[in-house]
Structures are given as structure tokens and as C-alpha cells.
Design an enzyme around this catalytic site. Sequence first.
Site, PDB file in Angstrom:
ATOM      1  N   ASN A 108      11.397  -8.267 -16.069  1.00 24.82           N
ATOM      2  CA  ASN A 108      12.105  -7.111 -16.617  1.00 24.82           C
ATOM      3  C   ASN A 108      11.437  -6.549 -17.870  1.00 24.82           C
ATOM      4  O   ASN A 108      11.588  -5.369 -18.177  1.00 24.82           O
ATOM      5  CB  ASN A 108      13.549  -7.515 -16.926  1.00 24.82           C
ATOM      6  CG  ASN A 108      14.277  -6.522 -17.792  1.00 24.82           C
ATOM      7  OD1 ASN A 108      14.476  -5.378 -17.405  1.00 24.82           O
ATOM      8  ND2 ASN A 108      14.657  -6.953 -18.991  1.00 24.82           N
ATOM      9  N   ARG A 119       2.077 -16.579 -10.919  1.00 26.47           N
ATOM     10  CA  ARG A 119       1.057 -17.613 -10.713  1.00 26.47           C
ATOM     11  C   ARG A 119       1.483 -18.941 -11.327  1.00 26.47           C
ATOM     12  O   ARG A 119       1.384 -19.995 -10.691  1.00 26.47           O
ATOM     13  CB  ARG A 119      -0.259 -17.152 -11.342  1.00 26.47           C
ATOM     14  CG  ARG A 119      -1.423 -18.137 -11.214  1.00 26.47           C
ATOM     15  CD  ARG A 119      -2.551 -17.739 -12.151  1.00 26.47           C
ATOM     16  NE  ARG A 119      -2.114 -17.794 -13.543  1.00 26.47           N
ATOM     17  CZ  ARG A 119      -2.645 -17.049 -14.517  1.00 26.47           C
ATOM     18  NH1 ARG A 119      -3.586 -16.165 -14.238  1.00 26.47           N
ATOM     19  NH2 ARG A 119      -2.207 -17.164 -15.757  1.00 26.47           N
ATOM     20  N   TYR A 150       2.612   4.497 -19.535  1.00 27.51           N
ATOM     21  CA  TYR A 150       3.779   3.827 -18.963  1.00 27.51           C
ATOM     22  C   TYR A 150       3.851   4.062 -17.453  1.00 27.51           C
ATOM     23  O   TYR A 150       4.046   3.125 -16.668  1.00 27.51           O
ATOM     24  CB  TYR A 150       5.043   4.341 -19.641  1.00 27.51           C
ATOM     25  CG  TYR A 150       6.318   3.688 -19.168  1.00 27.51           C
ATOM     26  CD1 TYR A 150       6.637   2.380 -19.530  1.00 27.51           C
ATOM     27  CD2 TYR A 150       7.218   4.391 -18.369  1.00 27.51           C
ATOM     28  CE1 TYR A 150       7.818   1.784 -19.108  1.00 27.51           C
ATOM     29  CE2 TYR A 150       8.404   3.806 -17.936  1.00 27.51           C
ATOM     30  CZ  TYR A 150       8.698   2.508 -18.312  1.00 27.51           C
ATOM     31  OH  TYR A 150       9.866   1.928 -17.882  1.00 27.51           O
ATOM     32  N   LYS A 206       3.603   1.229 -14.438  1.00 28.71           N
ATOM     33  CA  LYS A 206       4.691   0.997 -13.485  1.00 28.71           C
ATOM     34  C   LYS A 206       4.232   1.238 -12.051  1.00 28.71           C
ATOM     35  O   LYS A 206       4.685   0.554 -11.124  1.00 28.71           O
ATOM     36  CB  LYS A 206       5.888   1.871 -13.834  1.00 28.71           C
ATOM     37  CG  LYS A 206       6.609   1.432 -15.114  1.00 28.71           C
ATOM     38  CD  LYS A 206       7.140   0.013 -15.019  1.00 28.71           C
ATOM     39  CE  LYS A 206       8.004  -0.362 -16.208  1.00 28.71           C
ATOM     40  NZ  LYS A 206       8.564  -1.726 -16.097  1.00 28.71           N
TER      41      LYS A 206
END
Length: 249
Positions: A85, A118, A149, A153
Site C-alpha cells: 500500500n 521476493r 507518480y 503506478k
Amino acid sequence: MANDKCALITGSSGYLGGALLQAFHDAGYRVIGIDIKPPDASIPIDAFVEADLNRVATDDAFAEAVASEVRSAIGGMALHALINNAAVQLLGRTEELRGGDWTQSLNVNVVAPFALVREFLPELEACHGSVVNVASIHALLTKPRFIAYATSKAALVGLTRALAVDLGPRVRVNAVCPAAIDTGMLRAGFDGREDLLQKLRDMHPARAIGTTSEVAAFVLMLASSEFPLMTGGVYPFDGAIGSRLHDPE
């Protein structure tokens, strides 16, 4: 009764982070948060690990140390959900952005989520767990000054699909792409201008903007083991604004 599931949530101190902690806690998960500062004391959390995700992305030894601390907090449990998040939003037009802006944006928003997958792959595989990446409507549609940004994304969406293919049946990976979400930060940007906030609502065909609790509930659903076929998906959470043309009417 002890929690029998565990969720790791990054960006746990932000507006959406707090809602995610609450949603997973209420659903019976043991909740571990990662951020550069602890969440508000009123937010339920079982353990907190302080970490700079920019450094997680660039320093393998540091990433391993953070993972070790998280494993201690997990206490030998499998990891049922990893919620990527955390994000940085560094704004500027093309001529204003510098290399450091790009590096930090990509490190925190893309490289760190990969590094965490990972690092915790054994714990995720142990229970056929789920990764949910919080992307953004900016992955597909954007506006001036959001170039770094939006690019990060979009890369996170690409990472989501690539991981879902690479991990196959071992771990499910999905992404959610919210548009405008009603947070304190959003409202601060419209302080004293309720008319503009209402205009923003009206621009969405749903005539509403999202809430953090709604996004958190959707992320919780995506993380659920009840939907084994849901992997590699990128799901809009945008009140249909991403489907609307803004031609003159």
C-alpha cells in the site's frame, strides 16, 4: 481465539493504511504494519516494523534485516496476505523533475513491492497466499504534474501481471486502482471550497468518491483464499470516471 491468518501491510500509518489495518484485524488476521512511523494508537495492530522502503529497494542487506524483523513478528506463521500500500507522490512537470524524484518514486512504488514479494515468498507459498498491490487510476489516466507518480503506478500494474504469471499457482497477485478517495489529505486540498469538492464528486458517474473503508474491504476480498482464480487482475475502484469521456455536453 488466536488469529490463524497473518497480513503484512505497508504504508500502515497513512489514511488508507489505517483502514487496511482495521479491516484485516476485524477479519481475524494477525496484522503487521510497515512504515517510517507507527500508526495512530487508536488503530489495531499486532506488530509494527519501522522501515524506509526506499532503502528496502536499494539495500539488499537492509531488506533482509527488515524481513527478519517481520518474521519475528509473524512468529513462524505463514503469510496469508501482503498488501503493498505504501507510496510516494512527488509532483512536478517534465522540466521540474530531477533524477532523485524518479528514483524515489520508482523505488518506493515499484521496486520495494517486488523486494517484499521476493523476501516473503516462502511464507506466502506456505499457504498459497495473496499479494494485493494498491496502484492508482493514474496507472491508466493522469493529469499534469503527475508524470513520475503515474509512471510508477503503471509499472506497478505491469509488475502485478508479471508476478501473477511468474508465480502461477503458488501465490495470487492482484492490483486495485482507486481514483479519488475521501481522506483528510483530499479534504485539506479543498479546504473552504466545498463547491469544488462537490464538482469532483459529480465528475464521477457514480456521483460519489470512495472511502478508505470501501477500498480496504475490496482489498480484503481480493486477498481472500475464497477466490483462487482471481490472479493477475487489475481492478478499477473509480466510480466509473475511468470510463467517461469529458467532451462538452
